[in-house]
Motif scaffolding. Structure first.
Motif, short mmCIF file in Angstrom:
data_model
loop_
_atom_site.label_atom_id
_atom_site.label_comp_id
_atom_site.label_asym_id
_atom_site.label_seq_id
_atom_site.Cartn_x
_atom_site.Cartn_y
_atom_site.Cartn_z
N THR A 85 -11.03 -32.80 -69.92
CA THR A 85 -11.59 -34.02 -69.19
C THR A 85 -11.85 -33.67 -67.83
OG1 THR A 85 -10.98 -35.61 -70.85
CG2 THR A 85 -11.80 -36.35 -68.58
N GLU A 86 -10.69 -32.80 -67.27
CA GLU A 86 -10.67 -32.41 -65.90
C GLU A 86 -11.86 -31.32 -66.03
OE1 GLU A 86 -7.87 -30.17 -62.49
OE2 GLU A 86 -7.06 -30.81 -64.41
N ASP A 106 -15.39 -32.84 -66.03
CA ASP A 106 -15.83 -33.49 -64.78
C ASP A 106 -16.09 -32.42 -63.70
OD1 ASP A 106 -15.09 -36.05 -65.76
OD2 ASP A 106 -13.09 -36.08 -64.89
N LEU A 107 -15.66 -31.32 -63.55
CA LEU A 107 -15.66 -30.33 -62.75
C LEU A 107 -17.26 -29.82 -62.94
CD1 LEU A 107 -12.47 -28.36 -62.46
CD2 LEU A 107 -13.61 -29.53 -60.45
N ARG A 152 -19.64 -31.19 -64.54
CA ARG A 152 -20.63 -32.27 -64.48
C ARG A 152 -21.03 -32.00 -62.88
NH1 ARG A 152 -18.28 -36.82 -68.39
NH2 ARG A 152 -19.65 -36.33 -70.02
N GLY A 153 -19.86 -31.89 -61.96
CA GLY A 153 -20.10 -31.89 -60.47
C GLY A 153 -20.93 -30.76 -60.10
N ARG A 193 -20.66 -27.24 -69.48
CA ARG A 193 -20.08 -28.43 -70.22
C ARG A 193 -19.93 -27.86 -71.60
NH1 ARG A 193 -24.16 -33.50 -68.67
NH2 ARG A 193 -24.41 -33.17 -66.45
#
Length: 229
Positions: free
Chosen positions: A65-66, A69-70, A72-73, A80
């Motif tokens: 998940t971390e 999130d990175l 997606r940023g 992804r």
């Protein structure tokens, strides 16, 4: 020169999990110090794979998940693909089949968008196992046919082995335990010849299948069919 991910993934396939952990922790430190977000995503994903092989599903989910999130940023959709794949796989292993299905479908769509044909087939293999577990053998049969065809057309030895495992699980579903044992033997023998071990989700499928087949055939019967050419 091989990249970190090439080296770490090869070690993971060989079952050298401690080495993967060391490589990944070192890469994560390097990537964070350098502000290298793709490097961080890659290292976190490999650490997530280490966690799931050790049976720590919660840590695997947290790391993946971390990483997601990175990714997606950055706005780079290609980053992804590994986190999404890992989250689907750990959901499958944890028995959260609805989440796993959504994850595999997202992963397939992403890989199709990126033009990664072979990667799509690997995810179709995973989705096929999920279809079997949720009572849709005909959907699984079609997905496994696609996988088998791709492995043959492109001479992909690793995919052939995983396809044989999938066919073994399907054979047992079809009421053919002797055939299932033979195909399981083919899959595991092929991987041993390559110096590789099954990925964690497929290893769980193989272990559960072995247990069921021994209960059905008895140990001597299983051993006989497992060793058939």
């Amino acid at each position: 020169m091989p990249t970190f991910e090439d080296e770490a993934f090869a070690a993971f396939r060989r079952g050298e999990t401690e080495l993967v952990g060391r490589l990944s922790r070192a890469e994560l430190v390097r990537a964070r110090e350098a502000g290298d977000v793709p490097g961080q995503v890659g290292a976190l994903c490999m650490l997530a794979r280490v966690a799931v092989r050790g049976g720590d599903f919660a840590r695997c989910r947290a790391l993946a998940t971390e990483a997601l999130d990175l990714a997606r940023g950055t706005g780079d959709r290609a980053l992804r693909k590994s986190p999404v794949h890992i989250l689907a796989g750990v959901a499958r292993m944890a028995g959260d089949l609805q989440t796993a299905r959504a994850g595999y479908l997202e992963s397939i769509a992403l890989r199709q968008e990126l033009g990664l044909t072979e990667a799509v087939v690997w995810e179709q293999l995973n989705l096929g196992h999920l279809e079997l577990r949720t009572g849709h053998p005909e959907k699984a049969r079609e997905l496994f046919r696609v996988v088998r065809t791709c492995a043959a057309e492109h001479d992909l030895g690793d995919l052939r082995a995983y396809a044989a495992l999938a066919e073994a699980v399907l054979a047992e579903t079809d009421g053919k335990p002797a055939e299932a044992a033979r195909l399981l033997g083919h899959a595991e023998t092929a991987l041993r010849a390559r110096g590789e071990v099954l990925d964690p989700d497929d290893a769980a499928e193989a272990a559960a299948l072995r247990t069921r087949l021994i209960a059905t055939l008895g140990q001597p019967g299983f051993d006989t069919h497992y060793a058939e050419p």
